[in-house]
Design an enzyme around this catalytic site. Sequence first.
Site, mmCIF file in Angstrom:
data_model
loop_
_atom_site.group_PDB
_atom_site.id
_atom_site.type_symbol
_atom_site.label_atom_id
_atom_site.label_comp_id
_atom_site.label_asym_id
_atom_site.label_seq_id
_atom_site.Cartn_x
_atom_site.Cartn_y
_atom_site.Cartn_z
ATOM 1 N N ASP A 35 0.818 -1.210 0.000
ATOM 2 C CA ASP A 35 0.000 0.000 0.000
ATOM 3 C C ASP A 35 0.854 1.263 0.000
ATOM 4 O O ASP A 35 1.993 1.258 0.470
ATOM 5 C CB ASP A 35 -0.895 0.031 1.246
ATOM 6 C CG ASP A 35 -1.976 -1.035 1.229
ATOM 7 O OD1 ASP A 35 -2.044 -1.806 0.257
ATOM 8 O OD2 ASP A 35 -2.748 -1.088 2.210
ATOM 9 N N HIS A 178 3.675 -2.225 3.262
ATOM 10 C CA HIS A 178 3.547 -0.833 2.834
ATOM 11 C C HIS A 178 4.795 -0.365 2.079
ATOM 12 O O HIS A 178 5.913 -0.653 2.494
ATOM 13 C CB HIS A 178 3.289 0.082 4.036
ATOM 14 C CG HIS A 178 1.932 -0.092 4.620
ATOM 15 N ND1 HIS A 178 1.623 -1.132 5.474
ATOM 16 C CD2 HIS A 178 0.783 0.618 4.448
ATOM 17 C CE1 HIS A 178 0.344 -1.045 5.821
ATOM 18 N NE2 HIS A 178 -0.183 -0.001 5.206
#
Length: 209
Positions: A35, A178
């Site tokens: 992400d 992430h």
Amino acid sequence: MKFYWIKTNAFLKKMFSNYVWDIPNKGNSVYLTFDDGPTPEITQWTLLQLKKYNAKATFFCIGNNVDTNPELFNLIVQDGHTIGNHTYNHLNGWKTKTEEYIKNTKLCEVQIKNQKSKIFRPPYGKIKFQQAKKLRQLGYKIIMWDVLSADFDTLITPENCLNNVISNVQSGSIIVFHDSVKCFKNLEYVLPKTLDFLKINGYKCEALF
């Protein structure tokens, strides 16, 4: 310290069954997701690790980051990874009016155009019922997760972050990492070791849809 599930609770998956939490399969496939990118230097490093293991993944990109780093975005696409929508400005759905949320998601869609999949992950995992309903009406699959690495948590050690993944992964798991500066201390340690663990244990890393 905020509470979060590392392994998503089965009751939560059942309650929100319109969301994709995992993809059960008999092929021992798992789904790594990243992400918040693309992010200078970190995206390149991440792509290199994936390439070493011939692993495919899914990048849920923030539209503003794509706009700012188009060359990095193109590298992700060229390496054969799937792109997902993560809103243009990383909005918290619980704190955002539905009309604004959908508009912001559509703005991100413009930046990641020409992608074959319409998949969306709400930032922070926070999305209102009406927001989700409208996105599904627009053709989006809403992707959540089965395993949270918690690489975003600056209070845990990289070793604990790794254990979050390898102790909970199973065939069909969607795993969250992430692609960001904040998380890199953990990601730098965890990702290579996760890829090695998955290879040794016969898992195949595939992109979503």
